[in-house]
Design a protein around this motif. Structure first.
Motif, mmCIF file in Angstrom:
data_model
loop_
_atom_site.group_PDB
_atom_site.id
_atom_site.type_symbol
_atom_site.label_atom_id
_atom_site.label_comp_id
_atom_site.label_asym_id
_atom_site.label_seq_id
_atom_site.Cartn_x
_atom_site.Cartn_y
_atom_site.Cartn_z
ATOM 1 N N ILE A 87 1.070 -1.492 -0.539
ATOM 2 C CA ILE A 87 -0.288 0.156 -0.040
ATOM 3 C C ILE A 87 1.062 1.623 0.496
ATOM 4 O O ILE A 87 0.471 1.689 -0.416
ATOM 5 N N THR A 88 2.146 1.599 0.422
ATOM 6 C CA THR A 88 2.970 2.910 1.061
ATOM 7 C C THR A 88 3.223 3.140 -0.320
ATOM 8 O O THR A 88 3.390 3.638 -1.165
ATOM 9 N N SER A 89 4.422 1.641 -0.957
ATOM 10 C CA SER A 89 4.933 1.962 -2.309
ATOM 11 C C SER A 89 3.926 2.223 -3.509
ATOM 12 O O SER A 89 4.362 2.738 -4.316
ATOM 13 N N THR A 90 2.806 1.866 -3.462
ATOM 14 C CA THR A 90 1.657 2.330 -4.687
ATOM 15 C C THR A 90 1.358 3.604 -4.733
ATOM 16 O O THR A 90 1.224 4.108 -5.362
ATOM 17 N N LEU A 91 1.222 3.896 -3.370
ATOM 18 C CA LEU A 91 0.959 5.470 -3.202
ATOM 19 C C LEU A 91 2.149 6.514 -3.425
ATOM 20 O O LEU A 91 2.397 7.534 -3.730
ATOM 21 N N ILE A 92 3.434 6.099 -3.477
ATOM 22 C CA ILE A 92 4.501 6.348 -3.408
ATOM 23 C C ILE A 92 4.382 6.798 -4.809
ATOM 24 O O ILE A 92 4.903 7.526 -5.534
ATOM 25 N N THR A 93 4.401 5.531 -5.514
ATOM 26 C CA THR A 93 4.646 5.622 -6.886
ATOM 27 C C THR A 93 3.341 6.091 -7.575
ATOM 28 O O THR A 93 3.963 6.868 -8.218
ATOM 29 N N LEU A 94 2.276 6.435 -7.206
ATOM 30 C CA LEU A 94 1.164 7.063 -7.991
ATOM 31 C C LEU A 94 0.867 8.683 -8.123
ATOM 32 O O LEU A 94 0.144 9.119 -8.409
ATOM 33 N N VAL A 95 1.457 8.623 -6.540
ATOM 34 C CA VAL A 95 0.935 9.858 -5.813
ATOM 35 C C VAL A 95 2.410 10.975 -5.352
ATOM 36 O O VAL A 95 2.228 11.776 -5.918
ATOM 37 N N VAL A 96 3.245 10.565 -4.598
ATOM 38 C CA VAL A 96 4.168 10.634 -4.438
ATOM 39 C C VAL A 96 5.355 12.093 -5.167
ATOM 40 O O VAL A 96 5.462 12.336 -5.291
ATOM 41 N N ILE A 97 5.756 10.969 -6.106
ATOM 42 C CA ILE A 97 6.684 10.892 -6.947
ATOM 43 C C ILE A 97 6.433 11.831 -8.120
ATOM 44 O O ILE A 97 7.125 12.163 -8.161
ATOM 45 N N PRO A 98 4.660 11.527 -8.881
ATOM 46 C CA PRO A 98 4.337 12.987 -10.144
ATOM 47 C C PRO A 98 4.203 14.285 -8.900
ATOM 48 O O PRO A 98 5.284 15.248 -9.774
ATOM 49 N N VAL A 99 4.153 14.511 -7.539
ATOM 50 C CA VAL A 99 4.135 15.123 -6.792
ATOM 51 C C VAL A 99 5.713 16.311 -7.020
ATOM 52 O O VAL A 99 5.633 17.401 -7.344
ATOM 53 N N LEU A 100 6.351 15.305 -6.724
ATOM 54 C CA LEU A 100 8.160 15.448 -6.589
ATOM 55 C C LEU A 100 8.799 16.380 -7.304
ATOM 56 O O LEU A 100 9.537 16.738 -7.323
ATOM 57 N N TYR A 101 8.356 15.267 -8.445
ATOM 58 C CA TYR A 101 8.431 16.399 -9.554
ATOM 59 C C TYR A 101 8.574 16.870 -10.488
ATOM 60 O O TYR A 101 8.990 17.738 -10.545
#
Length: 141
Positions: A79-93
């Protein structure tokens, strides 16, 4: 619209200058398109793994004290890695690209101002002194 705004350099490279608002819109749309194109395969893989590990995570039978914590760790990590992949990384980029663009525009504006100031100097020695002075000011800031 961008096709009409570009020009070709001597090397044959195309340089396209966009307005800040249009550049931000293009960046946002590409981040959203990239994330949305990857959402289906990521979610399908995650859901199949979750469906296989949830029974292990919530079991209460024989040997559950060994397998339940491992299942819970797998579920939490997925769950954590899915949220990081789909939300956090695009926002940080998106945020880092915006900062980089602002920094580039700021440095271009400063270069233009420095070029205008340097036109006032007549001798090349004055120009070199002025550049050294500007570098020292930039280092101090």
């Amino acid at each position: 619209m961008a096709k009409n705004m570009g020009h070709m350099t001597k090397d044959g490279d195309w340089v396209i200058e966009l307005e800040s608002e249009e550049e931000n819109r293009l960046l946002f749309n590409s981040v959203v398109d990239g994330a949305s194109s990857r959402i289906q395969p990521i979610l399908i893989t995650t859901l199949t793994t979750l469906l296989g590990t949830v029974p292990m995570a919530v079991s209460h039978g024989e040997g559950a004290e060994i397998y339940a914590p491992m299942g819970q760790a797998i579920v939490g990590g997925l769950i954590t890695s899915t949220l990081i992949t789909l939300v956090v990384i695009p926002v940080l980029y998106y945020m880092t690209e915006q900062k980089r663009d602002k920094k580039e525009k700021r440095s271009k504006n400063e270069d233009k101002k420095n070029d205008e100031k340097c036109e006032d100097h007549e001798a090349p020695e004055d120009h070199e002194k002025h550049e050294k002075h500007e570098k020292m000011i930039n280092i101090m800031n």
